[in-house]
Design an enzyme around this catalytic site. Sequence first.
Site, PDB file in Angstrom:
ATOM      1  N   TYR A  44     -14.566  -4.234   8.393  1.00 19.23           N
ATOM      2  CA  TYR A  44     -13.302  -3.430   8.517  1.00 19.23           C
ATOM      3  C   TYR A  44     -12.741  -3.732   9.881  1.00 19.23           C
ATOM      4  O   TYR A  44     -11.498  -4.072   9.944  1.00 19.23           O
ATOM      5  CB  TYR A  44     -13.588  -2.096   8.337  1.00 19.23           C
ATOM      6  CG  TYR A  44     -12.346  -1.395   8.236  1.00 19.23           C
ATOM      7  CD1 TYR A  44     -11.311  -1.068   7.505  1.00 19.23           C
ATOM      8  CD2 TYR A  44     -12.057  -0.492   9.353  1.00 19.23           C
ATOM      9  CE1 TYR A  44     -10.173  -0.701   7.807  1.00 19.23           C
ATOM     10  CE2 TYR A  44     -10.993   0.333   9.719  1.00 19.23           C
ATOM     11  CZ  TYR A  44      -9.936   0.169   8.754  1.00 19.23           C
ATOM     12  OH  TYR A  44      -8.773   1.043   8.781  1.00 19.23           O
TER      13      TYR A  44
ATOM     14  N   GLY B 127       0.839  -1.038  -0.046  1.00 18.81           N
ATOM     15  CA  GLY B 127       0.062   0.129  -0.113  1.00 18.81           C
ATOM     16  C   GLY B 127       0.827   1.036  -0.011  1.00 18.81           C
ATOM     17  O   GLY B 127       0.667   2.226   0.865  1.00 18.81           O
TER      18      GLY B 127
ATOM     19  N   GLY C 169      -0.826   7.715   0.918  1.00 16.89           N
ATOM     20  CA  GLY C 169      -1.226   7.817   2.375  1.00 16.89           C
ATOM     21  C   GLY C 169      -0.015   7.406   3.299  1.00 16.89           C
ATOM     22  O   GLY C 169       1.146   7.668   3.327  1.00 16.89           O
ATOM     23  N   ILE C 170      -0.467   6.485   3.976  1.00 15.91           N
ATOM     24  CA  ILE C 170       0.362   5.991   5.178  1.00 15.91           C
ATOM     25  C   ILE C 170       1.747   5.264   4.894  1.00 15.91           C
ATOM     26  O   ILE C 170       2.889   5.404   5.176  1.00 15.91           O
ATOM     27  CB  ILE C 170      -0.245   5.250   6.204  1.00 15.91           C
ATOM     28  CG1 ILE C 170      -1.166   6.219   7.026  1.00 15.91           C
ATOM     29  CG2 ILE C 170       0.762   4.762   7.511  1.00 15.91           C
ATOM     30  CD1 ILE C 170      -2.312   5.484   7.971  1.00 15.91           C
ATOM     31  N   GLY C 171       1.314   4.480   3.675  1.00 13.42           N
ATOM     32  CA  GLY C 171       2.471   3.526   3.096  1.00 13.42           C
ATOM     33  C   GLY C 171       3.267   4.484   2.282  1.00 13.42           C
ATOM     34  O   GLY C 171       4.731   4.132   2.464  1.00 13.42           O
TER      35      GLY C 171
ATOM     36  N   SER D  74      -5.696  -0.502  13.382  1.00 11.50           N
ATOM     37  CA  SER D  74      -6.597   0.714  13.339  1.00 11.50           C
ATOM     38  C   SER D  74      -7.083   0.626  14.956  1.00 11.50           C
ATOM     39  O   SER D  74      -7.365  -0.248  15.405  1.00 11.50           O
ATOM     40  CB  SER D  74      -7.954   0.782  12.370  1.00 11.50           C
ATOM     41  OG  SER D  74      -8.595   1.702  12.807  1.00 11.50           O
TER      42      SER D  74
ATOM     43  N   LYS E 298      -9.124  -5.604  11.420  1.00 13.51           N
ATOM     44  CA  LYS E 298      -8.232  -4.839  12.293  1.00 13.51           C
ATOM     45  C   LYS E 298      -7.789  -5.360  13.676  1.00 13.51           C
ATOM     46  O   LYS E 298      -6.821  -5.526  13.997  1.00 13.51           O
ATOM     47  CB  LYS E 298      -8.692  -3.506  12.452  1.00 13.51           C
ATOM     48  CG  LYS E 298      -8.483  -2.639  10.975  1.00 13.51           C
ATOM     49  CD  LYS E 298      -7.317  -2.529  10.256  1.00 13.51           C
ATOM     50  CE  LYS E 298      -7.040  -1.894   8.932  1.00 13.51           C
ATOM     51  NZ  LYS E 298      -5.756  -2.073   8.415  1.00 13.51           N
TER      52      LYS E 298
ATOM     53  N   ASP F 298      -2.032  -6.898  -7.109  1.00 19.12           N
ATOM     54  CA  ASP F 298      -3.275  -6.879  -6.235  1.00 19.12           C
ATOM     55  C   ASP F 298      -3.214  -7.867  -5.080  1.00 19.12           C
ATOM     56  O   ASP F 298      -3.304  -9.124  -5.275  1.00 19.12           O
ATOM     57  CB  ASP F 298      -4.701  -7.078  -7.070  1.00 19.12           C
ATOM     58  CG  ASP F 298      -5.875  -6.876  -6.398  1.00 19.12           C
ATOM     59  OD1 ASP F 298      -6.007  -6.801  -5.195  1.00 19.12           O
ATOM     60  OD2 ASP F 298      -6.701  -6.677  -6.946  1.00 19.12           O
TER      61      ASP F 298
HETATM   62  N1  LIG Z   1      -6.682   6.864   7.243  1.00 19.31           N
HETATM   63  C1  LIG Z   1      -7.090   6.487   8.304  1.00 19.31           C
HETATM   64  O1  LIG Z   1      -7.813   7.157   8.889  1.00 19.31           O
HETATM   65  C2  LIG Z   1      -6.690   5.343   8.748  1.00 19.31           C
HETATM   66  C3  LIG Z   1      -6.774   5.099  10.253  1.00 19.31           C
HETATM   67  C4  LIG Z   1      -6.793   3.769  10.672  1.00 19.31           C
HETATM   68  C5  LIG Z   1      -5.935   2.837  10.063  1.00 19.31           C
HETATM   69  N2  LIG Z   1      -5.773   2.983   8.481  1.00 19.31           N
HETATM   70  C6  LIG Z   1      -5.120   2.140   7.710  1.00 19.31           C
HETATM   71  O2  LIG Z   1      -3.975   2.665   7.087  1.00 19.31           O
HETATM   72  C7  LIG Z   1      -3.652   1.726   6.056  1.00 19.31           C
HETATM   73  C8  LIG Z   1      -3.343   2.642   4.848  1.00 19.31           C
HETATM   74  O3  LIG Z   1      -4.444   3.457   4.578  1.00 19.31           O
HETATM   75  P1  LIG Z   1      -4.377   4.828   4.010  1.00 19.31           P
HETATM   76  O4  LIG Z   1      -5.076   5.694   5.105  1.00 19.31           O
HETATM   77  O5  LIG Z   1      -2.761   5.301   3.876  1.00 19.31           O
HETATM   78  O6  LIG Z   1      -5.333   4.907   2.938  1.00 19.31           O
HETATM   79  P2  LIG Z   1      -4.805   5.064   1.475  1.00 19.31           P
HETATM   80  O7  LIG Z   1      -4.034   6.280   1.074  1.00 19.31           O
HETATM   81  O8  LIG Z   1      -6.110   4.805   0.667  1.00 19.31           O
HETATM   82  O9  LIG Z   1      -4.017   3.813   1.075  1.00 19.31           O
HETATM   83  C9  LIG Z   1      -4.181   2.721   1.093  1.00 19.31           C
HETATM   84  C10 LIG Z   1      -3.048   1.753   0.242  1.00 19.31           C
HETATM   85  O10 LIG Z   1      -3.520   0.297  -0.003  1.00 19.31           O
HETATM   86  C11 LIG Z   1      -3.269  -0.029  -1.090  1.00 19.31           C
HETATM   87  N3  LIG Z   1      -4.291  -1.139  -1.418  1.00 19.31           N
HETATM   88  C12 LIG Z   1      -5.651  -0.944  -1.171  1.00 19.31           C
HETATM   89  N4  LIG Z   1      -6.239  -2.241  -1.985  1.00 19.31           N
HETATM   90  C13 LIG Z   1      -5.090  -2.781  -2.202  1.00 19.31           C
HETATM   91  C14 LIG Z   1      -5.070  -4.161  -3.032  1.00 19.31           C
HETATM   92  N5  LIG Z   1      -6.071  -5.035  -3.001  1.00 19.31           N
HETATM   93  N6  LIG Z   1      -3.695  -4.661  -3.256  1.00 19.31           N
HETATM   94  C15 LIG Z   1      -2.646  -4.016  -2.839  1.00 19.31           C
HETATM   95  N7  LIG Z   1      -2.869  -2.740  -2.396  1.00 19.31           N
HETATM   96  C16 LIG Z   1      -4.072  -2.156  -2.028  1.00 19.31           C
HETATM   97  C17 LIG Z   1      -3.415   1.305  -2.098  1.00 19.31           C
HETATM   98  O11 LIG Z   1      -3.081   1.065  -3.378  1.00 19.31           O
HETATM   99  P3  LIG Z   1      -3.608   0.968  -4.761  1.00 19.31           P
HETATM  100  O12 LIG Z   1      -4.921   1.393  -4.723  1.00 19.31           O
HETATM  101  O13 LIG Z   1      -2.732   1.545  -5.816  1.00 19.31           O
HETATM  102  O14 LIG Z   1      -3.395  -0.623  -4.827  1.00 19.31           O
HETATM  103  C18 LIG Z   1      -2.852   2.409  -1.051  1.00 19.31           C
HETATM  104  O15 LIG Z   1      -1.529   2.311  -1.344  1.00 19.31           O
HETATM  105  C19 LIG Z   1      -4.981   0.844   6.042  1.00 19.31           C
HETATM  106  O16 LIG Z   1      -4.696  -0.501   6.280  1.00 19.31           O
HETATM  107  C20 LIG Z   1      -5.970   1.484   6.628  1.00 19.31           C
HETATM  108  O17 LIG Z   1      -6.772   0.502   7.091  1.00 19.31           O
HETATM  109  C21 LIG Z   1      -6.257   4.357   7.896  1.00 19.31           C
END
Ligand SMILES: NC(=O)c1ccc[n+]([C@@H]2O[C@H](COP(=O)([O-])OP(=O)(O)OC[C@H]3O[C@@H](n4cnc5c(N)ncnc54)[C@H](OP(=O)(O)O)[C@@H]3O)[C@@H](O)[C@H]2O)c1
Length: 269
Positions: A162, A16, A20-22, A143, A166, A66
């Site tokens: 979801y 990911g 975002g975080i990644g 999360s 987590k 994916d």
């Molecule tokens: N943002 C928040 O408020 C929050 C809070 C708590 C925890 N989190 C966790 O933080 C993590 C990162 O999320 P984020 O907030 O940084 O959101 P984000 O910006 O939407 O990033 C999500 C990442 O996951 C990748 N991804 C999604 N489905 C995938 C798949 N099937 N195969 C491979 N890669 C996939 C996306 O890349 P592609 O679309 O390019 O595949 C993207 O790089 C997640 O696990 C989320 O649950 C987020």
Amino acid sequence: MTNSTGSSSGVAVITGASSGIGKAFAERLASDGYDIVLVARRRDRLESVAREIKAAGASAEIIVADLAQSHGLDMVEQRIQAGDVSLLVNNAGFQTYMPFVDLSIDRAQEEVAVQVTAVMRLSHAALPAMIARGEGAIINVSSLLCFSGSLKSPFMPKRSVYAATKAFITMFSELLAAELQGKGILVQALCPAVVRTEFHDIDGKPVLRPNVPVMEPGDVVNASLAGLRQGDTICIPALEQVGKLSAVGDANRALFDAGRGAELAPRYR
Ligand SMILES: NC(=O)c1ccc[n+]([C@@H]2O[C@H](COP(=O)([O-])OP(=O)(O)OC[C@H]3O[C@@H](n4cnc5c(N)ncnc54)[C@H](OP(=O)(O)O)[C@@H]3O)[C@@H](O)[C@H]2O)c1
């Protein structure tokens, strides 16, 4: 050279990593001296992150995969099994905030594939080489919602699948960390609250309730890596009072002890 996790530099695989975080993990770990392997589905985004990292003088490789598909997961597993990975960040994920009955079962299955199966399989692929070297770390992005089973607030999103994925990640990480104690391997469940990323977007636009505190992705990464150095198995970036977390552990142990009898509780007779 030692890096942000306090161990010697090596290869960091980040799932990911296209946003975002990644992406924030990738940028920070590259500047800390890691060679970066970026995993996600969107090639253009991965190439852009890789270019940025290379321009700053670090090395970056991309895997377009994916993680909900066995072919994609196989590719990443095989890369990890090369044996040079010293840090794995299982971060890929997405939300399905809606009532369970309205959620497409295929989408729910995808969520379990990315947030349960991939986390488990990629950790399993990474550990043998880490154990052989006596060094390594796995950060699993969970999360704060993993603790939300008893919260009934109408303002909270509907989140049965979801939050359950987590909860898997947090418990898996806690128990894995305990199994690996003394082997030089750190495992962390990273449990942020709301973070400013595309996670909250609907049709490409951010949708966040007003007055919700929102953390920046870079701060989440700073907390995670500081927590790793301190040996925190559960890292909640905004939590100052660590007693609140140990109270959860104490309550779980008390419940476990009280629920272990051989006889039915009178209220069930
Ligand atoms: N943002 C928040 O408020 C929050 C809070 C708590 C925890 N989190 C966790 O933080 C993590 C990162 O999320 P984020 O907030 O940084 O959101 P984000 O910006 O939407 O990033 C999500 C990442 O996951 C990748 N991804 C999604 N489905 C995938 C798949 N099937 N195969 C491979 N890669 C996939 C996306 O890349 P592609 O679309 O390019 O595949 C993207 O790089 C997640 O696990 C989320 O649950 C987020």
